[in-house]
Structure formats: structure tokens, C-alpha cells
Motif scaffolding. Sequence first.
Motif, mmCIF file in Angstrom:
data_model
loop_
_atom_site.group_PDB
_atom_site.id
_atom_site.type_symbol
_atom_site.label_atom_id
_atom_site.label_comp_id
_atom_site.label_asym_id
_atom_site.label_seq_id
_atom_site.Cartn_x
_atom_site.Cartn_y
_atom_site.Cartn_z
ATOM 1 N N LEU A 157 0.821 -1.212 0.000
ATOM 2 C CA LEU A 157 0.000 0.000 0.000
ATOM 3 C C LEU A 157 0.857 1.265 0.000
ATOM 4 O O LEU A 157 0.550 2.238 -0.698
ATOM 5 N N SER A 158 1.942 1.247 0.780
ATOM 6 C CA SER A 158 2.803 2.434 0.836
ATOM 7 C C SER A 158 3.539 2.634 -0.487
ATOM 8 O O SER A 158 3.738 3.778 -0.926
ATOM 9 N N ALA A 159 3.938 1.535 -1.128
ATOM 10 C CA ALA A 159 4.589 1.649 -2.435
ATOM 11 C C ALA A 159 3.624 2.237 -3.460
ATOM 12 O O ALA A 159 3.999 3.108 -4.261
ATOM 13 N N ALA A 160 2.378 1.778 -3.414
ATOM 14 C CA ALA A 160 1.365 2.301 -4.335
ATOM 15 C C ALA A 160 1.121 3.788 -4.082
ATOM 16 O O ALA A 160 1.031 4.589 -5.024
ATOM 17 N N TYR A 161 1.035 4.168 -2.798
ATOM 18 C CA TYR A 161 0.809 5.580 -2.468
ATOM 19 C C TYR A 161 1.997 6.438 -2.908
ATOM 20 O O TYR A 161 1.816 7.539 -3.448
#
Length: 271
Positions: free
Chosen positions: A180-184
Motif C-alpha cells: 500500500l505504501s509503495a502504491a501511495y
Amino acid sequence: MCYSKEVQLTTGATILSFSIFYYIWFSIKYQAIQKKWLLPFLKNVIIAFALIGGHQIFEFLSIVTKNQIVYKTGLIFSISSMYFFLRSLEVILNRNLRSKIALWVIGAVAIHAFSVTMSFEQFGFFLNHNSAFIWASAWMLLFIYFHVCALKGRRLLKDDISKKAIITYILATMDISFILSAAYTLWGYSRFSLNVCTASPSVWCTFYVIQVFALPLFLSAVPKILEAPEEKTDQTLKETLLYFIISITILALLISTLPFFKCLTLKFVFP
């Protein structure tokens, strides 16, 4: 937008408080189950979570005090979690993964961090780590090594349910927040030129609060879905070297993408 210090304090307190609660709750439950590996596994996982929560608290204190020692202590708290994640993996695989090597990596990072002046600043709901390349690279190295060991170790398990449990374990402890953090971060880069190099570590740590809601699901299920091997095995030095070479190669490939995001500077690498 919320101030970074408010978010870091909230996420850190949430992770720490839930970690304490889970340890007490599942310690009671596991004591009634005749599987000796459950309590050591729980202890190592909870310590790892608590260290990441502690890092969030230290990020908050870093913003408030602007103190280098506070900031660097938080960094060491964070990377130290990987040692305990490796220890927890050793427990459920009943396999010596040479986790003490992580202590050497952490020690080297600590020596470097406390030997240089490091820059950080508040940005949005997270912290920009302006000169934490060594720390971030070492963190990712241990993170990748953990995954290599986990994927190799699951092949040593006898039944498919236990093999799937290892994947669930990885997701419940680290990978949901990582994805999720990579996507954000990538979305932020494309929308408002978010600095991938300096922002991604703190974004991931902030998103890590999600894991405290996934963890109890796994801890509740693990006695039923995973059978730790009865016979202890050892990862050979040759295997360990191979896995580290693989991990370093993957890390190098990841670092090679950073120039694309125009954020890999000499100041970031050599503070």
C-alpha cells in the motif's frame, strides 16, 4: 492535511498499545495449546511490532525536539525489528537462519548513523529522511533476505496449509503495508512530485499501522494452519551467502530505479 507529528504520535501509540494487548491476550490463549513454539513466536513478532511503533514515537519526538540523537535512535529501533522478524521466522520454521547476521548489519548502521549529521524534516503526514540512504538500504536488505528465507523455508514444510500459512504470515506482518505504501508513493510521485527516496521510508512506517489490524487474524489462526517442523535444521553458510547475494542483487536492482525518480543525490547517499 494533518501535521506529521500528530500522525506519527497516533500511529506509534496505536501500534504500541495494540502490541501490548495482543501479547497479553494471545499469551493466555497459547498457554492452553500444546505447541511450544507458539509463545517464542509471539514474543518475537510483538517485539518487532513494538520497535516499529517505537520508531513512530521517535519520529514524533524528532519533529518536536529536532534532536539528532532522538531521530537516529528511532532509525535503529526500526531496523532492529527485522532481527526479531527473522527470529520469529526461525521459530515457525524451526530452522537456524543465521539471524544474528542481522545484528552485525544493524550495528554497522548504528555506527554510521551516529557518526554523521543526518537531515530530516516534516512533510505532510510523514517525515522526509533526507540523508538516510545507508539505513534505508540496510533495512531493505534485511527485508529482502527475510523474504528469501521465508520463501525457501516454506518449501521445507510438509503440508500445503503450512506453506500457505507462511505467505499469510508475511502479509500479516509486513507486506500489506509495504504494498500500500509503495502504491501511495508512486501515486504521490505522479500527482505531486513526491520524493520517492526521502519520503517512502516514513510513508511505509505510517502505513504500518494497518498491520496491527491484520496481525490478530493471523495469530488467531496460526495454531490451526501451521505445523512447525519437529526436527530443527540449520541453514548452511553456503546457503546464507547465496541468499545474501540474491538479496543484494535485488536491492541493487531496486536502487537502480531511483535515478528514474530523480531523487538519488550525493547528499542523500553521503550525509
